[in-house]
Design a protein around this motif. Structure first.
Motif, short mmCIF file in Angstrom:
data_model
loop_
_atom_site.label_atom_id
_atom_site.label_comp_id
_atom_site.label_asym_id
_atom_site.label_seq_id
_atom_site.Cartn_x
_atom_site.Cartn_y
_atom_site.Cartn_z
N VAL A 9 0.83 -1.21 0.00
CA VAL A 9 0.00 0.00 0.00
C VAL A 9 0.86 1.26 0.00
O VAL A 9 1.78 1.41 0.81
N SER A 10 0.53 2.18 -0.90
CA SER A 10 1.14 3.50 -0.93
C SER A 10 0.04 4.55 -0.99
O SER A 10 -1.03 4.33 -1.56
N LYS A 11 0.31 5.69 -0.36
CA LYS A 11 -0.62 6.82 -0.43
C LYS A 11 0.18 8.09 -0.62
O LYS A 11 1.07 8.42 0.17
N PHE A 12 -0.13 8.82 -1.71
CA PHE A 12 0.51 10.10 -1.98
C PHE A 12 -0.55 11.19 -1.99
O PHE A 12 -1.66 11.00 -2.47
N TYR A 13 -0.18 12.34 -1.43
CA TYR A 13 -1.02 13.54 -1.48
C TYR A 13 -0.40 14.45 -2.54
O TYR A 13 0.46 15.27 -2.25
N GLY A 14 -0.83 14.26 -3.79
CA GLY A 14 -0.13 14.95 -4.88
C GLY A 14 1.27 14.37 -5.00
O GLY A 14 1.45 13.18 -5.23
N GLU A 15 2.27 15.23 -4.79
CA GLU A 15 3.66 14.76 -4.83
C GLU A 15 4.21 14.47 -3.44
O GLU A 15 5.37 14.08 -3.29
N ILE A 16 3.38 14.64 -2.40
CA ILE A 16 3.83 14.44 -1.02
C ILE A 16 3.53 12.99 -0.60
O ILE A 16 2.42 12.49 -0.77
N LEU A 17 4.53 12.34 -0.04
CA LEU A 17 4.41 10.97 0.39
C LEU A 17 3.66 10.87 1.71
O LEU A 17 4.00 11.55 2.68
N GLY A 18 2.63 10.03 1.75
CA GLY A 18 1.97 9.69 3.01
C GLY A 18 2.58 8.44 3.58
O GLY A 18 3.21 8.46 4.64
N LEU A 52 -9.54 7.40 3.61
CA LEU A 52 -8.63 7.65 2.50
C LEU A 52 -8.58 6.41 1.61
O LEU A 52 -8.75 5.28 2.10
N ARG A 53 -8.37 6.61 0.34
CA ARG A 53 -8.17 5.50 -0.59
C ARG A 53 -6.67 5.41 -0.93
O ARG A 53 -6.03 6.45 -1.13
N PRO A 54 -6.14 4.22 -0.99
CA PRO A 54 -4.72 4.10 -1.33
C PRO A 54 -4.45 4.50 -2.77
O PRO A 54 -5.30 4.29 -3.65
N THR A 55 -3.30 5.10 -3.00
CA THR A 55 -2.87 5.41 -4.37
C THR A 55 -2.54 4.12 -5.11
O THR A 55 -2.85 3.96 -6.29
N ARG A 56 -1.91 3.20 -4.39
CA ARG A 56 -1.59 1.87 -4.92
C ARG A 56 -1.81 0.84 -3.82
O ARG A 56 -1.72 1.16 -2.63
N GLY A 57 -2.05 -0.40 -4.22
CA GLY A 57 -2.18 -1.47 -3.27
C GLY A 57 -3.60 -1.66 -2.77
O GLY A 57 -4.54 -0.98 -3.21
N LYS A 58 -3.76 -2.60 -1.83
CA LYS A 58 -5.08 -2.99 -1.36
C LYS A 58 -5.04 -3.23 0.14
O LYS A 58 -4.07 -3.74 0.68
N ILE A 59 -6.14 -2.86 0.83
CA ILE A 59 -6.29 -3.09 2.27
C ILE A 59 -7.57 -3.87 2.50
O ILE A 59 -8.63 -3.51 1.97
N THR A 60 -7.48 -4.94 3.29
CA THR A 60 -8.67 -5.66 3.70
C THR A 60 -8.72 -5.71 5.22
O THR A 60 -7.69 -5.91 5.88
N VAL A 61 -9.90 -5.50 5.77
CA VAL A 61 -10.11 -5.50 7.22
C VAL A 61 -11.02 -6.67 7.55
O VAL A 61 -12.22 -6.65 7.24
N LEU A 62 -10.46 -7.72 8.10
CA LEU A 62 -11.20 -8.95 8.41
C LEU A 62 -11.97 -9.44 7.18
O LEU A 62 -13.12 -9.84 7.26
#
Length: 317
Positions: A9-18, A52-62
């Motif tokens: 999982v990756s999350k970017f805010y524009g060009e800023i890395l989360g 938030l939605r990830p820029t890339r990747g996937k998250i599953t909760v249970l």
């Protein structure tokens, strides 16, 4: 499926890395996110809740993907650090309105609200306006709101902020009880000794990268190329240091002699703790050095935090 899974999982805010390239599996129990401001703790929490939605990747909760908000709500409770409430709302009304938005009947809402208020010890203040609550009470009403619908996952951003010592102890006891009941608790906090005390595992973040995760002691033993630190308090610290250097077992020693006293302390750094302890025992037997305290300094969360988060140049984007 009884795990929370971050898959690359990756999350970017524009060009800023989360956060970037996070692979993480969280089992039931208490997991603490540790890192300085901007490390990515809140971003990971917001990704887990679907805010938030990830820029890339996937998250599953249970087993539930975070792009399925209705199913996710039933499983997740979120206590954020933001301290704002609707004007003139009471504690009881705050929780009741929250449950009403998600379709619970009036009788069911009343039962769930009272149970949540009781768990955080706010029943007596339930009909007072939240605006008149102390900071600690506002923190507890947010916690009550987050657990009112009996979620399986509880996400807590700085949940111990503003609590007095007695209420903090009660809240920590509640967290432990919830974990014992099978919940996933994900906590972020800057109060490291309390995180250390309650956590089953920790996740260390720096500049948006996951730099280590696991049990505190397990993480510490996996750190390569870093000496262990051991505190020794004795009556002849300088003599002890000289003998240890003769044996070539230590790489650094910092004397901290107590003012006006014969007894002093020394912080030893060594790559081979087992050999150090053997040498120390032999020195004590062969000399007149009287040792009062021997204590490893790297078995607590703060020490591991300083190693992993405080180190320069690691995990930079």
């Amino acid at each position: 499926m009884n795990e929370i899974v971050f898959d690359n999982v990756s999350k970017f805010y524009g060009e800023i890395l989360g956060v970037n390239k996070v692979n993480l599996t969280i089992a039931p129990g208490i997991t603490s996110f540790v890192g300085s401001n901007g490390a990515g703790k809140t971003t990971l929490m917001n990704l887990m809740t679907g805010l938030l939605r990830p820029t890339r990747g996937k998250i599953t909760v249970l087993g539930t993907a975070t792009d399925n908000p209705e199913e996710l709500f039933r499983k997740v409770g979120y206590c954020s650090q933001f301290d704002s409430f609707p004007a003139r709302v009471t504690g009881r009304r705050l929780i009741d309105s929250f449950l009403s938005l998600h379709g619970y009947s009036k009788n069911r809402r009343e039962e769930m609200t009272n149970k949540a208020l009781e768990r955080v010890n706010l029943l007596e203040a339930a009909d007072r306006k939240v605006a008149g609550y102390s900071k600690g009470m506002r923190q507890r009403i947010r916690l009550a709101q987050s657990i009112a619908h009996s979620p399986s996952v509880l996400i807590l951003d700085e949940p111990l902020n503003g609590l007095d010592p007695m209420v903090r102890a009660e809240t920590i006891a509640l967290f432990k009880q919830l974990a014992k009941e099978g919940l996933h608790l994900i906590i972020s906090s800057h109060i490291l000794h309390e995180v250390d005390m309650i956590s089953d595992r920790v996740v260390f973040l720096k500049n948006g990268y996951l730099v280590a995760e696991g049990e505190v002691q397990g993480v510490r033993t996996e750190i390569e190329n870093r000496p262990m630190q051991i505190l020794v308090r004795c009556n002849q610290a300088s003599k002890l240091v000289a003998k240890l250097f003769e044996l070539n077992r230590i790489v650094e020693a910092k004397l901290q002699k107590d003012r006006g006293a014969e007894v002093g302390s020394v912080i030893i750094r060594t790559y081979d703790a087992d050999a150090f302890y053997r040498d120390l025992s032999q020195i004590v037997v062969d000399s007149s050095i009287a040792v009062e305290v021997i204590r490893p300094m790297d078995d607590d969360l703060n020490a591991v935090y300083q190693y992993l988060i405080g180190s320069e140049g690691e995990g930079q984007s």
